[in-house]
Each structure stands twice: as C-alpha cells, then as structure tokens.
Scaffold this motif. Sequence first.
Motif, short mmCIF file in Angstrom:
data_model
loop_
_atom_site.label_atom_id
_atom_site.label_comp_id
_atom_site.label_asym_id
_atom_site.label_seq_id
_atom_site.Cartn_x
_atom_site.Cartn_y
_atom_site.Cartn_z
N SER A 15 0.83 -1.21 0.00
CA SER A 15 0.00 0.00 0.00
C SER A 15 0.86 1.26 0.00
CB SER A 15 -0.88 -0.03 1.27
OG SER A 15 -1.72 1.10 1.34
N ILE A 17 3.00 4.42 0.43
CA ILE A 17 4.39 4.83 0.20
C ILE A 17 5.27 3.62 -0.16
CG2 ILE A 17 6.42 5.89 1.29
CD1 ILE A 17 4.39 7.55 3.01
N ASP A 36 5.00 -7.59 3.39
CA ASP A 36 3.78 -6.99 3.95
C ASP A 36 2.96 -8.10 4.59
OD1 ASP A 36 2.43 -3.98 3.07
OD2 ASP A 36 1.18 -5.41 4.18
N ARG A 37 2.06 -7.67 5.51
CA ARG A 37 1.13 -8.68 6.06
C ARG A 37 0.03 -8.97 5.04
NH1 ARG A 37 -2.02 -4.65 10.35
NH2 ARG A 37 -2.38 -3.11 8.74
N ASP A 51 4.24 -10.94 9.21
CA ASP A 51 3.69 -10.02 10.21
C ASP A 51 4.85 -9.46 11.04
OD1 ASP A 51 2.42 -8.69 12.22
OD2 ASP A 51 1.35 -10.44 13.01
N LEU A 52 5.07 -8.16 10.92
CA LEU A 52 6.21 -7.53 11.60
C LEU A 52 5.86 -7.07 13.02
CD1 LEU A 52 7.47 -5.45 8.52
CD2 LEU A 52 8.44 -7.58 9.41
N ILE A 75 9.30 0.64 5.71
CA ILE A 75 8.19 1.56 5.41
C ILE A 75 6.88 1.13 6.08
CG2 ILE A 75 6.86 2.63 3.53
CD1 ILE A 75 9.31 2.38 1.75
N ALA A 116 9.88 7.73 9.57
CA ALA A 116 9.46 8.39 10.81
C ALA A 116 8.22 9.22 10.47
CB ALA A 116 10.60 9.23 11.36
N TYR A 157 1.38 6.61 18.45
CA TYR A 157 1.96 6.81 17.11
C TYR A 157 3.11 7.81 17.18
CZ TYR A 157 2.49 7.70 12.14
OH TYR A 157 3.01 7.84 10.88
N LYS A 161 7.18 7.08 16.47
CA LYS A 161 8.00 7.74 15.45
C LYS A 161 9.15 8.53 16.10
CE LYS A 161 5.74 6.06 11.94
NZ LYS A 161 6.37 5.05 11.08
N VAL A 189 0.29 12.53 3.83
CA VAL A 189 0.42 11.96 2.48
C VAL A 189 -0.86 11.18 2.16
CG1 VAL A 189 1.77 10.39 1.02
CG2 VAL A 189 2.93 11.78 2.75
N THR A 191 -2.62 8.51 1.45
CA THR A 191 -2.60 7.04 1.42
C THR A 191 -3.73 6.58 2.38
OG1 THR A 191 -1.20 6.67 3.35
CG2 THR A 191 -0.05 7.09 1.27
N1 LIG Z 1 0.67 8.72 4.86
C1 LIG Z 1 1.08 9.63 5.72
O1 LIG Z 1 0.48 10.71 5.85
C2 LIG Z 1 2.31 9.37 6.56
C3 LIG Z 1 2.86 10.45 7.26
C4 LIG Z 1 3.98 10.23 8.06
C5 LIG Z 1 4.53 8.97 8.14
N2 LIG Z 1 3.97 7.93 7.45
C6 LIG Z 1 4.59 6.61 7.59
O2 LIG Z 1 4.87 6.09 6.30
C7 LIG Z 1 4.83 4.67 6.34
C8 LIG Z 1 3.97 4.16 5.20
O3 LIG Z 1 2.64 4.61 5.41
P1 LIG Z 1 1.57 4.70 4.25
O4 LIG Z 1 1.08 6.07 4.27
O5 LIG Z 1 2.06 4.10 3.02
O6 LIG Z 1 0.42 3.78 4.93
P2 LIG Z 1 -0.40 2.54 4.35
O7 LIG Z 1 -1.39 2.20 5.38
O8 LIG Z 1 -0.86 2.84 2.98
O9 LIG Z 1 0.71 1.37 4.27
C9 LIG Z 1 1.23 0.73 5.39
C10 LIG Z 1 1.58 -0.70 5.01
O10 LIG Z 1 2.19 -1.32 6.16
C11 LIG Z 1 1.71 -2.64 6.22
N3 LIG Z 1 1.78 -3.16 7.59
C12 LIG Z 1 1.16 -2.67 8.69
N4 LIG Z 1 1.37 -3.48 9.74
C13 LIG Z 1 2.13 -4.50 9.31
C14 LIG Z 1 2.67 -5.66 9.93
N5 LIG Z 1 2.40 -5.96 11.20
N6 LIG Z 1 3.44 -6.50 9.19
C15 LIG Z 1 3.67 -6.23 7.87
N7 LIG Z 1 3.17 -5.16 7.23
C16 LIG Z 1 2.42 -4.31 7.94
C17 LIG Z 1 0.24 -2.52 5.79
O11 LIG Z 1 -0.32 -3.76 5.43
C18 LIG Z 1 0.36 -1.53 4.65
O12 LIG Z 1 0.54 -2.18 3.41
C19 LIG Z 1 4.32 4.29 7.72
O13 LIG Z 1 5.40 3.92 8.55
C20 LIG Z 1 3.66 5.57 8.21
O14 LIG Z 1 3.65 5.65 9.62
C21 LIG Z 1 2.88 8.10 6.65
#
Ligand SMILES: NC(=O)c1ccc[n+]([C@@H]2O[C@H](COP(=O)([O-])OP(=O)(O)OC[C@H]3O[C@@H](n4cnc5c(N)ncnc54)[C@H](O)[C@@H]3O)[C@@H](O)[C@H]2O)c1
Length: 262
Positions: A15, A17, A36-37, A51-52, A75, A116, A157, A161, A189, A191
């Motif tokens: 998913s 990023i 990914d999970r 599963d992380l 990520i 982060a 959260y 971070k 972002v 997502t």
């Molecule tokens: N989108 C934002 O606004 C934003 C802002 C700051 C930081 N971030 C960080 O960026 C990173 C990516 O976020 P994103 O926006 O793409 O979110 P997202 O929800 O689209 O993607 C997160 C992915 O992590 C996977 N995941 C979650 N728990 C898991 C586990 N236990 N084992 C394996 N995989 C797991 C999910 O299945 C998902 O595919 C994250 O660390 C998030 O905290 C995002």
Amino acid sequence: MNLDGKTLVVTGVASGIGAATASLLQQNGATVIGVDRNVPAEFSGTFIQGDLSTPEGVAAVADRVPEGVAGLLNIAGVPGTAPWQTVLAVNVFGVRDLTRLLAPKIADGGAVVNLASNVAAGWAARQLEVARFVQAADAAEALAAVAGDPEVTGNSYRFSKECVRWLTQVQASEHLGRVRVNSVSPGPVQTPILEDFKKDHGREKVEGAVALLGRAGQPQDIAEVIAFLLSPQASWINGTDLCVDGGLSAHRTVTTLASAAV
Ligand SMILES: NC(=O)c1ccc[n+]([C@@H]2O[C@H](COP(=O)([O-])OP(=O)(O)OC[C@H]3O[C@@H](n4cnc5c(N)ncnc54)[C@H](O)[C@@H]3O)[C@@H](O)[C@H]2O)c1
C-alpha cells in the motif's frame, strides 16, 4: 538513477508509500523483495508475506531474505487508531529487529531508510524515555514498562516515530562506515493511513494542514526522497532525518514562536 543489479527489501509494499517506492525502484532497474502482512494487488517482485508485529514474524521474514542485498526500506507502519501495543510493536520493534537481523545481509556501502513522521519533530524532549524504550532487550517487557504512562499509550503513534528518529541514529552509529541509516519524516500523504490520522489527530487539524499546504503529499513525493537516500549522491548523508512535509513543520515553528514573541 541506475539501480541495475541491486536488490532492495521494501516493507509495507502492499500500500501507499511502500508500493510507490517499490515501483520507483523497479523502474530504475532494482530487484525488489517486498514484505507486507497483506498480499499486494499489484507488485511484480519477490513477495514475502509476514507479520512484523512479533519477534517470530520478523525472524521468519528475515530468514527468507538472501545475503548481499543493497538496502532495507522500513516503510510498513500502523496508525494510532490501532491498539498502542501494536503501534509500538510494529513501528518500533519491527523496524529495530528486522534491521538488526538483516544488517549482516546488507552488502558494504548499502543503506537503510526508516519511515518516521513530522509528528516526531519534538522527539528530543523525550530523549531519555525514547532511548530507554528503544534499547530494551525484550519488547514485551518494554511494553509492560510503559503500560501505565498515558504520554506513551495515549500518543503511541507519535512516541513510536520519536523512537524511530532515535533508532535511526543508533543504527547509523552501529554500522558506521559500512551501511548508512537515515529516516524520512513525511507530513500528511494521501494514502489509506491518512483517514486513520484524521481519527487519531483530529479531522480539522489534518484537513487544515492539507488546505494550508495546497495539497496533501503524494506517495511519489516520499518515494523520490527515499530513492535519493539510497543513491551515491547521498553517500555522505548518514544518521539523520529528512523532513518531507511541504514546509508544514517550518510553518508551525515560525507561527508558534511568532505568537509567543508578541
Ligand atoms: N501517509 C502519511 O500521511 C504518513 C505520514 C507520516 C509517516 N507515514 C509513515 O509512512 C509509512 C507508510 O505509510 P503509508 O502512508 O504508506 O500507509 P499505508 O497504510 O498505505 O501502508 C502501510 C503498510 O504497512 C503494512 N503493515 C502494517 N502493519 C504490518 C505488519 N504488522 N506487518 C507487515 N506489514 C504491515 C500494511 O499492510 C500496509 O501495506 C508508515 O510507517 C507511516 O507511519 C505516513
């Protein structure tokens, strides 16, 4: 960027990023091992479903990664709408333990990038708590130790971070001269996690920030910076954080200080 012949491990590949980063790296010639999970709808590299959130899950993923990879992109992450234990398990110990297990498999000159967040900008104010949590030998004991602290459990959260900011420096120091480790701190972002942030941090706050910036960040905005941190052009950037938030943090600092100075 020429990533021909390089293999990179990307977590969170199903998913947002992570998916955008994997795709960008592949377009530039890299072989991507995605973790990914959830099974990604569109991903053409080698996929490891795992599963992380548990040490066993992290170890099972690490076992399947071959020797000699060029880098690890941590990520995967969960928002503060998940139980606080899960947030800290995935966002802190998942990143810490996967990096620890994969570091010996990363070739010399490789790089790690951790995700982060700009919400961790004030992490230094909690430096001691953060350092204590990150260095705990046992994740379950570390979680039990913070269970009574609403600053942590109520802001899991943000705390997670903040830990990533410190962990990045710890990892950079540990692998100095061999593997570089940096973090990227995105602002909002577009997502799936953004809806959870609205529930966690307040819809008005998140939507107000996006309105102020003129747009939300796009996964590609962050993927480009992650790819840069892997590149030879970034070879002297180590142990630091790149804030990629359209200027939101700078604006908040300036407006807060300006109003305090009146
Ligand atoms: N989108 C934002 O606004 C934003 C802002 C700051 C930081 N971030 C960080 O960026 C990173 C990516 O976020 P994103 O926006 O793409 O979110 P997202 O929800 O689209 O993607 C997160 C992915 O992590 C996977 N995941 C979650 N728990 C898991 C586990 N236990 N084992 C394996 N995989 C797991 C999910 O299945 C998902 O595919 C994250 O660390 C998030 O905290 C995002």
